[in-house]
Design an enzyme around this catalytic site. Structure first.
Site, PDB file in Angstrom:
ATOM      1  N   HIS A 205       0.853  -1.188   0.000  1.00 45.42           N
ATOM      2  CA  HIS A 205       0.000   0.000   0.000  1.00 45.42           C
ATOM      3  C   HIS A 205       0.882   1.228   0.000  1.00 45.42           C
ATOM      4  O   HIS A 205       1.933   1.235   0.630  1.00 45.42           O
ATOM      5  CB  HIS A 205      -0.910   0.007   1.242  1.00 45.42           C
ATOM      6  CG  HIS A 205      -2.055   0.942   1.107  1.00 45.42           C
ATOM      7  ND1 HIS A 205      -1.947   2.281   1.386  1.00 45.42           N
ATOM      8  CD2 HIS A 205      -3.328   0.730   0.685  1.00 45.42           C
ATOM      9  CE1 HIS A 205      -3.120   2.848   1.154  1.00 45.42           C
ATOM     10  NE2 HIS A 205      -3.967   1.950   0.720  1.00 45.42           N
TER      11      HIS A 205
ATOM     12  N   ASP B 143      -7.981  -5.091  -0.135  1.00 46.73           N
ATOM     13  CA  ASP B 143      -8.472  -5.790  -1.319  1.00 46.73           C
ATOM     14  C   ASP B 143      -8.240  -7.288  -1.253  1.00 46.73           C
ATOM     15  O   ASP B 143      -8.962  -8.067  -1.868  1.00 46.73           O
ATOM     16  CB  ASP B 143      -7.796  -5.228  -2.579  1.00 46.73           C
ATOM     17  CG  ASP B 143      -8.289  -3.844  -2.880  1.00 46.73           C
ATOM     18  OD1 ASP B 143      -9.509  -3.660  -2.873  1.00 46.73           O
ATOM     19  OD2 ASP B 143      -7.460  -2.945  -3.095  1.00 46.73           O
TER      20      ASP B 143
HETATM   21  N1  ACO Z   1       4.275  -7.475  -4.878  1.00 54.29           N
HETATM   22  C1  ACO Z   1       5.635  -7.486  -4.983  1.00 54.29           C
HETATM   23  N2  ACO Z   1       6.428  -6.419  -4.729  1.00 54.29           N
HETATM   24  C2  ACO Z   1       5.825  -5.287  -4.379  1.00 54.29           C
HETATM   25  C3  ACO Z   1       4.422  -5.180  -4.258  1.00 54.29           C
HETATM   26  C4  ACO Z   1       3.639  -6.334  -4.517  1.00 54.29           C
HETATM   27  N3  ACO Z   1       2.321  -6.316  -4.414  1.00 54.29           N
HETATM   28  N4  ACO Z   1       4.082  -3.923  -3.884  1.00 54.29           N
HETATM   29  C5  ACO Z   1       5.237  -3.233  -3.795  1.00 54.29           C
HETATM   30  N5  ACO Z   1       6.278  -4.067  -4.075  1.00 54.29           N
HETATM   31  C6  ACO Z   1       7.714  -3.719  -4.020  1.00 54.29           C
HETATM   32  C7  ACO Z   1       8.137  -2.869  -5.194  1.00 54.29           C
HETATM   33  O1  ACO Z   1       8.565  -3.656  -6.281  1.00 54.29           O
HETATM   34  C8  ACO Z   1       9.252  -2.055  -4.586  1.00 54.29           C
HETATM   35  O2  ACO Z   1      10.398  -2.876  -4.494  1.00 54.29           O
HETATM   36  P1  ACO Z   1      11.886  -2.230  -4.667  1.00 54.29           P
HETATM   37  O3  ACO Z   1      12.029  -1.271  -3.516  1.00 54.29           O
HETATM   38  O4  ACO Z   1      12.799  -3.393  -4.606  1.00 54.29           O
HETATM   39  O5  ACO Z   1      11.879  -1.534  -6.005  1.00 54.29           O
HETATM   40  C9  ACO Z   1       8.764  -1.795  -3.161  1.00 54.29           C
HETATM   41  O6  ACO Z   1       7.900  -2.925  -2.863  1.00 54.29           O
HETATM   42  C10 ACO Z   1       8.003  -0.492  -2.980  1.00 54.29           C
HETATM   43  O7  ACO Z   1       6.937  -0.463  -3.921  1.00 54.29           O
HETATM   44  P2  ACO Z   1       6.382   0.834  -4.648  1.00 54.29           P
HETATM   45  O8  ACO Z   1       5.914   0.471  -6.030  1.00 54.29           O
HETATM   46  O9  ACO Z   1       7.360   1.954  -4.525  1.00 54.29           O
HETATM   47  O10 ACO Z   1       5.134   1.178  -3.746  1.00 54.29           O
HETATM   48  P3  ACO Z   1       3.948   2.140  -4.162  1.00 54.29           P
HETATM   49  O11 ACO Z   1       3.552   2.852  -2.930  1.00 54.29           O
HETATM   50  O12 ACO Z   1       4.277   2.952  -5.358  1.00 54.29           O
HETATM   51  O13 ACO Z   1       2.803   1.113  -4.608  1.00 54.29           O
HETATM   52  C11 ACO Z   1       0.883  -0.248  -4.634  1.00 54.29           C
HETATM   53  C12 ACO Z   1       1.716   0.765  -3.840  1.00 54.29           C
HETATM   54  C13 ACO Z   1       0.505   0.327  -6.029  1.00 54.29           C
HETATM   55  C14 ACO Z   1      -0.431  -0.516  -3.879  1.00 54.29           C
HETATM   56  C15 ACO Z   1       1.708  -1.536  -4.800  1.00 54.29           C
HETATM   57  O14 ACO Z   1       2.035  -2.059  -3.526  1.00 54.29           O
HETATM   58  C16 ACO Z   1       0.982  -2.587  -5.642  1.00 54.29           C
HETATM   59  O15 ACO Z   1       1.044  -2.533  -6.877  1.00 54.29           O
HETATM   60  N6  ACO Z   1       0.271  -3.582  -4.982  1.00 54.29           N
HETATM   61  C17 ACO Z   1      -0.501  -4.559  -5.674  1.00 54.29           C
HETATM   62  C18 ACO Z   1      -1.825  -3.965  -6.140  1.00 54.29           C
HETATM   63  C19 ACO Z   1      -2.795  -3.746  -4.989  1.00 54.29           C
HETATM   64  O16 ACO Z   1      -3.015  -4.634  -4.162  1.00 54.29           O
HETATM   65  N7  ACO Z   1      -3.416  -2.552  -4.972  1.00 54.29           N
HETATM   66  C20 ACO Z   1      -4.419  -2.188  -3.959  1.00 54.29           C
HETATM   67  C21 ACO Z   1      -4.010  -1.003  -3.168  1.00 54.29           C
HETATM   68  S1  ACO Z   1      -5.134  -0.705  -1.851  1.00 54.29           S
HETATM   69  C22 ACO Z   1      -6.425   0.090  -2.537  1.00 54.29           C
HETATM   70  O17 ACO Z   1      -6.403   0.664  -3.579  1.00 54.29           O
HETATM   71  C23 ACO Z   1      -7.666   0.033  -1.761  1.00 54.29           C
END
Ligand code: ACO
Length: 443
Positions: free
Chosen positions: A319, A377
């Protein structure tokens, strides 16, 4: 950057951070703002005017776009409060319409206010009959979110008495109409996509029960709303009601900042919510579980999620704000187990797979280090699946629930004297000036 505090002429202390610009060899003071909770905020409103610099912040990870009194989140501690009330308390003691009133009007309603509010919402659930023909213009296999975007956008063509954003009565009417009509639109979008007749709302049922009735009943036979299902759906609605300046809410605010009518703004919010990184994630969770298929394939998918060359992400994990357990996920996890117990669902392979995946990810160094916990979610997808909702309706339910957050934030923005049209700047990295090349001279 240094921080300093000085007394104003009225004797109050005013905090600043000082920014030193080595190019001009000058220091600039930027005021520090303090909210009622949360980190202090550097006020950069006059940065460009005073220094000639912009800030650069793709995804707005360090940028506050507004002041708000509605929702507070502390992502490090895993705290979510609406108007000061903990989400756990609201989920345990209120119902969805009570939370709607709180978000819209700032206080929990007393008995009289609650009755009047429920009555008003209940009497706005019907859609203009002409709108039913609008639905028929969509292909039968259209995704219900696509139908919702279109129909909600079209509401402004049907309800001319509530599109003047400068009239507080019309604003109130529009917010109540949207909260009341969204479940009807959602259920009709679903009924249309499966070729069943539309089911009209029933005023003797409460908000959640009426939604279930419009979604699952058929004119040919009696449908009894299960109280377990109604309570579970009502709780899911509460948990999704608002979440401060997320992508779809910011979209609604930006759309509304130009003076667009509320129906158009909410249609924009629905479009933003649809994406798999936002509200579409609960649908994506179920798709992912289907793809994984069996417990023995979990390690393969975990490895893919950890591989920075593979775009695959574990849906329902991570998140932008929560770097701790999402408090909504904690409530929903419990609710999910209650629902499974009460409905007597055991040995559901997808659910077992989800629980195993959760355990493996929670104990994996990659996820621990990056503070990636299951988000709301992850469990809403599983609960909705257990409740018998088709996957295509998951994000639709989220949109129904979030409508109150969108309209409460939109209403707050319209009344905010500091409100301006949303218009970010950019770091231009394109071509510098060059002479026009006539067609015959282009390679
Ligand atoms: N699976 C694997 N790795 C992940 C995930 C994931 N679900 N989420 C983040 N990471 C990793 C990234 O690759 C990154 O790794 P790095 O530091 O080695 O490059 C690190 O964790 C940080 O991730 P960011 O992309 O910088 O985090 P951001 O805050 O931009 O993204 C998001 C948040 C979009 C929710 C992301 O975690 C994601 O895509 N999750 C899956 C989709 C999801 O479940 N969305 C629902 C959100 S809640 C809502 O809308 C109600």
């Amino acid at each position: 950057m240094t921080q300093k505090s000085e007394k104003t002429s009225s004797g109050d202390s005013m905090d600043h951070v000082s920014l030193f610009d080595p190019v001009s060899d000058q220091s600039f003071d930027l005021p520090l703002l303090t909210g009622t909770e949360g980190p202090r905020v550097i006020d950069v409103r006059h940065l460009y005017r005073d220094t000639g610099y912009f800030t650069y912040d793709p995804g707005y990870t360090s940028t506050g776009s507004c002041q708000s009194e509605i929702t507070f989140i502390d992502g490090e501690q895993g705290i979510l409060r609406h108007r000061g009330y903990a989400i756990e308390d609201l989920a345990a003691h209120s119902n969805y319409l009570g939370v709607c009133y709180l978000l819209l009007y700032g206080e929990l309603p007393n008995a009289k206010q609650k009755e009047a509010f429920v009555q008003d919402i209940t009497h706005h659930t019907l859609l203009h009959e002409q709108l039913t023909f609008f639905f028929r213009g969509f292909r039968r296999d259209a995704h219900p979110m696509a139908i919702m975007c279109g129909v909600v956008g079209a509401l402004s063509a049907f309800y001319h008495d509530s599109t003047d954003i400068n009239d507080p009565d019309q604003r109130r009417l529009a917010t109540h109409q949207l909260i009341a009509k969204m479940p009807t639109i959602a259920a009709m979008a679903y009924k249309y996509s499966i070729g069943q007749p539309f089911v009209y709302p029933r005023n003797d049922l409460d908000f959640a029960a009426n939604f279930l009735h419009m979604t699952f009943s058929l004119p040919a036979e009696e449908y009894k709303v299960s109280p377990v299902m109604a309570r579970a759906i009502d709780r899911i609605f509460i948990l999704h009601a608002d979440h401060e300046q997320n992508a779809s809410t910011s979209t609604v605010r930006i759309a509304g900042s130009s003076g667009a009518n509320p129906f158009a703004c909410i249609a924009a919010g629905i479009a933003s919510l649809w994406g798999p990184a936002h509200g579409g994630a609960n649908e994506a969770v179920l798709k992912m579980l289907g793809e994984i298929g069996s417990k023995d394939r979990i390690p393969e998918f975990i490895a893919r999620a950890k591989d920075d060359k593979d775009p695959f992400r574990l849906m329902g994990f991570g998140h932008r704000v929560y770097k701790n357990y999402d408090p909504r996920a904690a409530v929903l996890r419990e609710s999910c187990h209650e629902v499974l117990d009460e409905l007597g669902i055991e040995n559901e392979p997808l659910l077992e797979l989800a629980m195993e995946l959760e355990q493996i990810a929670l104990n994996d160094e990659y996820f621990i280090q990056r503070k990636l916990f299951p988000n709301v979610d992850f469990y809403s997808g599983i609960t909705l699946k257990a409740l018998g909702f088709p996957t295509s309706l998951f994000t639709v339910l989220f949109a129904v629930a979030r409508t109150v957050g969108w309209v409460a934030q939109w209403k707050e923005m319209i009344k905010d004297p500091e409100q301006k049209i949303g218009r970010p700047r950019q770091l231009y990295v394109g071509s510098t000036p060059r002479p026009y090349v006539p067609l015959h001279k282009r390679s």
